[in-house]
Design a protein around this motif. Structure first.
Motif, PDB file in Angstrom:
ATOM      1  N   THR A 150      13.449 -28.863  44.492  1.00  0.00           N
ATOM      2  CA  THR A 150      14.520 -29.552  45.229  1.00  0.00           C
ATOM      3  C   THR A 150      13.953 -30.329  46.410  1.00  0.00           C
ATOM      4  O   THR A 150      14.321 -31.488  46.651  1.00  0.00           O
TER       5      THR A 150
ATOM      6  N   GLN B 209      14.016 -34.423  47.108  1.00  0.00           N
ATOM      7  CA  GLN B 209      14.554 -34.960  48.365  1.00  0.00           C
ATOM      8  C   GLN B 209      13.516 -35.825  49.072  1.00  0.00           C
ATOM      9  O   GLN B 209      13.838 -36.883  49.623  1.00  0.00           O
TER      10      GLN B 209
ATOM     11  N   ASN C 193      19.152 -39.823  43.276  1.00  0.00           N
ATOM     12  CA  ASN C 193      20.321 -39.174  43.854  1.00  0.00           C
ATOM     13  C   ASN C 193      21.072 -38.344  42.816  1.00  0.00           C
ATOM     14  O   ASN C 193      21.662 -37.311  43.139  1.00  0.00           O
ATOM     15  N   LYS C 194      21.035 -38.804  41.552  1.00  0.00           N
ATOM     16  CA  LYS C 194      21.696 -38.054  40.482  1.00  0.00           C
ATOM     17  C   LYS C 194      21.074 -36.669  40.290  1.00  0.00           C
ATOM     18  O   LYS C 194      21.742 -35.732  39.862  1.00  0.00           O
TER      19      LYS C 194
ATOM     20  N   ILE D  71      19.926 -34.807  42.646  1.00  0.00           N
ATOM     21  CA  ILE D  71      20.104 -33.998  43.863  1.00  0.00           C
ATOM     22  C   ILE D  71      21.568 -33.723  44.175  1.00  0.00           C
ATOM     23  O   ILE D  71      21.920 -32.640  44.667  1.00  0.00           O
ATOM     24  N   ASP D  72      22.422 -34.687  43.900  1.00  0.00           N
ATOM     25  CA  ASP D  72      23.843 -34.597  44.263  1.00  0.00           C
ATOM     26  C   ASP D  72      24.486 -33.368  43.615  1.00  0.00           C
ATOM     27  O   ASP D  72      24.528 -33.247  42.389  1.00  0.00           O
ATOM     28  N   PRO D  73      24.998 -32.414  44.415  1.00  0.00           N
ATOM     29  CA  PRO D  73      25.612 -31.200  43.867  1.00  0.00           C
ATOM     30  C   PRO D  73      26.888 -31.479  43.080  1.00  0.00           C
ATOM     31  O   PRO D  73      27.336 -30.637  42.300  1.00  0.00           O
ATOM     32  N   ASN D  74      27.472 -32.655  43.271  1.00  0.00           N
ATOM     33  CA  ASN D  74      28.706 -33.002  42.560  1.00  0.00           C
ATOM     34  C   ASN D  74      28.448 -33.643  41.200  1.00  0.00           C
ATOM     35  O   ASN D  74      29.383 -33.951  40.466  1.00  0.00           O
ATOM     36  N   VAL D  75      27.168 -33.863  40.881  1.00  0.00           N
ATOM     37  CA  VAL D  75      26.800 -34.467  39.606  1.00  0.00           C
ATOM     38  C   VAL D  75      26.167 -33.404  38.715  1.00  0.00           C
ATOM     39  O   VAL D  75      25.211 -32.732  39.123  1.00  0.00           O
TER      40      VAL D  75
ATOM     41  N   CYS E 115      23.735 -32.086  36.316  1.00  0.00           N
ATOM     42  CA  CYS E 115      22.402 -32.556  35.968  1.00  0.00           C
ATOM     43  C   CYS E 115      21.575 -31.396  35.411  1.00  0.00           C
ATOM     44  O   CYS E 115      21.149 -30.512  36.158  1.00  0.00           O
TER      45      CYS E 115
END
Length: 287
Positions: free
Chosen positions: A63, A67, A111-112, A114-118, A120
């Motif tokens: 992670t 980042q 960003n895809k 890392i983003d917790p809303n996506v 993956c």
């Protein structure tokens, strides 16, 4: 005595050990040594603010690595933007414009992951990281193709390629043979599969015709109109028979181009490296 004691108490906090804002050197050495590019990993982690001061497991380091790559990509993107006014000719500007777009795409792909809303998966992360790395190589290739001096590339890259390579190496997804259903990859949704298998032309949202019998005469105009439409469903653009001399760039989701068949609806462009365009920017239709 009371005043001296008070002064002593006021100054005691200044002699306490300062809070360490970076990762411990032991952790940095331990984890970065497991990557193919330990030097930029060690350098940037040593300068990265952090209040936890420890990397406990591989997933944490993965992670952090993603980042770190994203942060440096954003920095490089800012550097590239500032180089625009310094372009001396059309070729330099063409290579610069490609890199500006490609770093934007790299930023979005990283960003895809890392983003917790996506959502993956590990395989998704491998795809997005690989795409991000390819974008940077495409940026570099544009300078080489057009014979533009690449002395600006170090300023633009900021070791981003090496940092993304580190994240890819940590992900380690083995290759699996793609699975198919009814002749299509399993990731193709049933509704899309039926649309592709249909023998009849799907209902069009917009019709393009050179003779003026449609909504627009060019595909570019239709794409521009589609960008202002709302809704998340499939947007179908029907392009009637004819030869359309256009270079199309589609930056929208769920757009489907349908023609009248091979040899009837023809889209052709003439951009090339010889003509001053990069390979990346020479596609007749680019998505």
């Amino acid at each position: 005595m009371a005043l001296r004691a008070l002064v002593t108490l006021l100054f005691v906090p200044l002699f306490l050990s300062p809070t360490i804002l970076g990762y411990s050197q032991a952790d940095i050495k331990k984890w970065c040594s497991q990557t193919p590019n330990p030097e930029p990993c060690e350098y940037f982690l040593s300068h990265k603010p952090n209040y936890h001061n420890s990397i406990k497991q591989k997933s944490d380091f993965f992670t952090i690595s993603k980042q770190l790559a994203l942060e440096r990509a954003l920095k490089a993107q800012s550097n590239i933007f500032s180089l625009g006014p310094k372009c001396k000719n059309a070729r330099e500007k063409a290579a610069w414009a490609d890199c500006l777009d490609l770093y934007e795409y790299t930023h979005l792909r990283l960003n895809k992951t890392i983003d917790p809303n996506v959502k993956c998966s590990q395989t998704d992360a491998q795809t997005w990281l690989s795409t991000a790395l390819t974008n940077l190589e495409t940026c570099r290739a544009g300078f080489i193709e057009l014979g533009v001096p690449d002395n600006l590339l170090p300023l633009m890259s900021n070791n981003v390629s090496k940092l993304i390579s580190n994240a890819l190496a940590l992900n380690k997804v083995p290759y699996t043979v793609p699975s198919y259903k009814h002749g299509f990859p399993t990731w193709v949704k049933p509704g899309d599969r039926k649309l592709l298998q249909s023998s009849s032309t799907p209902k069009a949202n917009i019709v393009v015709a050179q003779d003026g019998s449609g909504n627009y005469k060019t595909i570019k105009e239709a794409i521009s109109a589609a960008s202002s439409q709302s809704g998340s469903g499939r947007f179908v653009i029907y392009v009637k028979a004819g030869t359309y001399k256009e270079n199309i760039e589609i930056k929208l989701k769920n757009v489907m181009l349908v023609g009248d068949g091979i040899g009837k609806t023809i889209v052709t462009g003439s951009k090339s490296v010889g003509g001053g365009s990069t390979t990346f920017n020479s596609a007749t239709i680019g998505k």
